[in-house]
Design a protein around this motif. Structure first.
Motif, PDB file in Angstrom:
ATOM      1  N   THR A  20       2.135  -3.452 -35.838  1.00  0.00           N
ATOM      2  CA  THR A  20       3.127  -2.396 -35.973  1.00  0.00           C
ATOM      3  C   THR A  20       3.683  -2.080 -34.591  1.00  0.00           C
ATOM      4  O   THR A  20       3.090  -2.459 -33.578  1.00  0.00           O
ATOM      5  CB  THR A  20       2.499  -1.126 -36.589  1.00  0.00           C
ATOM      6  OG1 THR A  20       3.519  -0.161 -36.868  1.00  0.00           O
ATOM      7  CG2 THR A  20       1.478  -0.485 -35.655  1.00  0.00           C
ATOM      8  N   VAL A  21       4.827  -1.414 -34.558  1.00  0.00           N
ATOM      9  CA  VAL A  21       5.390  -0.929 -33.297  1.00  0.00           C
ATOM     10  C   VAL A  21       5.393   0.587 -33.335  1.00  0.00           C
ATOM     11  O   VAL A  21       6.067   1.198 -34.169  1.00  0.00           O
ATOM     12  CB  VAL A  21       6.818  -1.460 -33.063  1.00  0.00           C
ATOM     13  CG1 VAL A  21       7.437  -0.790 -31.844  1.00  0.00           C
ATOM     14  CG2 VAL A  21       6.792  -2.974 -32.875  1.00  0.00           C
ATOM     15  N   ARG A  22       4.600   1.166 -32.467  1.00  0.00           N
ATOM     16  CA  ARG A  22       4.538   2.615 -32.344  1.00  0.00           C
ATOM     17  C   ARG A  22       5.735   3.131 -31.547  1.00  0.00           C
ATOM     18  O   ARG A  22       6.166   2.501 -30.584  1.00  0.00           O
ATOM     19  CB  ARG A  22       3.249   3.032 -31.648  1.00  0.00           C
ATOM     20  CG  ARG A  22       2.029   2.920 -32.532  1.00  0.00           C
ATOM     21  CD  ARG A  22       1.957   4.100 -33.456  1.00  0.00           C
ATOM     22  NE  ARG A  22       0.844   4.012 -34.385  1.00  0.00           N
ATOM     23  CZ  ARG A  22       0.590   4.945 -35.287  1.00  0.00           C
ATOM     24  NH1 ARG A  22       1.346   6.016 -35.361  1.00  0.00           N
ATOM     25  NH2 ARG A  22      -0.428   4.813 -36.112  1.00  0.00           N
ATOM     26  N   ILE A  23       6.254   4.276 -31.960  1.00  0.00           N
ATOM     27  CA  ILE A  23       7.396   4.893 -31.291  1.00  0.00           C
ATOM     28  C   ILE A  23       6.957   6.209 -30.666  1.00  0.00           C
ATOM     29  O   ILE A  23       6.408   7.075 -31.351  1.00  0.00           O
ATOM     30  CB  ILE A  23       8.548   5.165 -32.270  1.00  0.00           C
ATOM     31  CG1 ILE A  23       8.991   3.876 -32.964  1.00  0.00           C
ATOM     32  CG2 ILE A  23       9.723   5.816 -31.548  1.00  0.00           C
ATOM     33  CD1 ILE A  23      10.021   4.095 -34.060  1.00  0.00           C
ATOM     34  N   SER A  24       7.196   6.351 -29.379  1.00  0.00           N
ATOM     35  CA  SER A  24       6.989   7.630 -28.701  1.00  0.00           C
ATOM     36  C   SER A  24       8.353   8.292 -28.560  1.00  0.00           C
ATOM     37  O   SER A  24       9.274   7.710 -27.978  1.00  0.00           O
ATOM     38  CB  SER A  24       6.354   7.411 -27.325  1.00  0.00           C
ATOM     39  OG  SER A  24       6.254   8.640 -26.627  1.00  0.00           O
ATOM     40  N   ALA A  25       8.498   9.492 -29.113  1.00  0.00           N
ATOM     41  CA  ALA A  25       9.772  10.212 -29.098  1.00  0.00           C
ATOM     42  C   ALA A  25       9.668  11.414 -28.167  1.00  0.00           C
ATOM     43  O   ALA A  25       8.811  12.280 -28.365  1.00  0.00           O
ATOM     44  CB  ALA A  25      10.138  10.663 -30.512  1.00  0.00           C
ATOM     45  N   GLN A  26      10.547  11.466 -27.190  1.00  0.00           N
ATOM     46  CA  GLN A  26      10.544  12.558 -26.221  1.00  0.00           C
ATOM     47  C   GLN A  26      11.868  13.316 -26.268  1.00  0.00           C
ATOM     48  O   GLN A  26      12.925  12.710 -26.094  1.00  0.00           O
ATOM     49  CB  GLN A  26      10.322  12.008 -24.807  1.00  0.00           C
ATOM     50  CG  GLN A  26       8.982  11.349 -24.599  1.00  0.00           C
ATOM     51  CD  GLN A  26       7.821  12.314 -24.747  1.00  0.00           C
ATOM     52  OE1 GLN A  26       7.929  13.479 -24.364  1.00  0.00           O
ATOM     53  NE2 GLN A  26       6.712  11.847 -25.312  1.00  0.00           N
ATOM     54  N   PRO A  27      11.831  14.630 -26.526  1.00  0.00           N
ATOM     55  CA  PRO A  27      13.068  15.413 -26.466  1.00  0.00           C
ATOM     56  C   PRO A  27      13.731  15.243 -25.101  1.00  0.00           C
ATOM     57  O   PRO A  27      13.051  15.275 -24.073  1.00  0.00           O
ATOM     58  CB  PRO A  27      12.595  16.855 -26.680  1.00  0.00           C
ATOM     59  CG  PRO A  27      11.283  16.725 -27.409  1.00  0.00           C
ATOM     60  CD  PRO A  27      10.659  15.468 -26.868  1.00  0.00           C
ATOM     61  N   ILE A  28      15.040  15.007 -25.097  1.00  0.00           N
ATOM     62  CA  ILE A  28      15.709  14.804 -23.809  1.00  0.00           C
ATOM     63  C   ILE A  28      15.786  16.122 -23.048  1.00  0.00           C
ATOM     64  O   ILE A  28      15.821  17.199 -23.630  1.00  0.00           O
ATOM     65  CB  ILE A  28      17.114  14.192 -23.976  1.00  0.00           C
ATOM     66  CG1 ILE A  28      18.052  15.148 -24.730  1.00  0.00           C
ATOM     67  CG2 ILE A  28      17.042  12.854 -24.692  1.00  0.00           C
ATOM     68  CD1 ILE A  28      19.501  14.700 -24.697  1.00  0.00           C
TER      69      ILE A  28
END
Length: 251
Positions: A20-28
């Motif tokens: 799987t490809v994990r996604i790290s999401a960071q508020p800009i």
């Protein structure tokens, strides 16, 4: 890593191995801007010049919840190595799962639209994603997902939850670390707060996870819910993304 107390089940567990490809999401941050063709949650979309902007049946512009540029994503078998995937939804009735568009662009460097003045702040007032996020990606290995209908492990005659109840608390937590597949991701096993919709429809048995967006610091689908895009494995291989579908559930 498979915990030592599950070693006796190792051969069975490894049959469920998936990448799987994990996604790290960071508020800009204030003042930060993302490129028009960059991967993001929310934000301005990559729309080819001359193409119509996605709109609802009543003419209201949709809002883009997610844009994945596969040139930024680590290689994952059967998934694109390039191109841009986008999810657009109704700005207020996104929750009914009927008014959305899933779009795929084969390239990310053609002449594109730049005027999005019609996307007013009001359109985003009911968005489940509260602000624009930058995304980074990394590959991981999964050995099953306790909510995914494909995970049918037998633990000495017990299913996942009944077996887990026989274990001490620290081992229960280790099981969840291995099989409780939450978070943002591409591919692998899907997570649900209710149940897997593919489990009740024979036509969906060969559908795989294209994208998962989970509740996060600045993301909330209903009451701590999760959103998923699924697609038939053959449609994925042939890039028939018009046949993908959006679903979500919550507690």
């Amino acid at each position: 890593m498979i915990p030592e107390f599950l070693e006796k089940f190792k051969t069975q567990i490894e049959k469920y191995k998936l990448e799987t490809v994990r996604i790290s999401a960071q508020p800009i941050k204030n003042g930060q801007t993302l490129k028009i063709n960059q991967s993001k949650f929310l934000g301005l979309p990559y729309i080819l010049k001359g193409n119509s902007y996605p709109s609802c049946s009543d003419g209201t512009p949709m809002i883009m919840l997610a844009q994945i540029n596969f040139t930024e994503v680590p290689e994952l078998e059967n998934y694109p190595e390039s191109g841009i995937l986008q999810l657009f939804v109704h700005p207020t009735n996104w929750h009914d799962m009927n008014n959305y568009q899933i779009i795929f662009h084969e390239t990310d460097n053609q002449e594109h639209q730049t005027d999005f003045s019609f996307l007013t702040d009001k359109l985003y007032e009911e968005s489940p994603i509260y602000c624009e996020h930058s995304l980074t990606f990394n590959t991981e290995t999964e050995y099953g997902g306790r909510e995914d209908f494909r995970f049918q492990m037998d633990f000495d005659g017990l299913d996942y939850f009944n077996f887990q109840e026989t274990l001490p608390k620290d081992q229960q937590e280790q099981m969840d670390d291995l099989f409780y597949i939450i978070g943002h991701k591409i591919g692998g096993y899907a997570y649900f707060t209710q149940s897997d919709p593919r489990d009740y429809d024979e036509k969906l048995k060969h559908d795989v996870l294209l994208l998962q967006i989970d509740t996060d610091e600045e993301i909330m689908f209903g009451d701590s819910g999760v959103a998923n895009i699924f697609i038939n494995i053959n449609d994925l291989k042939n890039k028939h993304f018009d046949k993908a579908y959006f679903t979500w559930d919550c507690c």
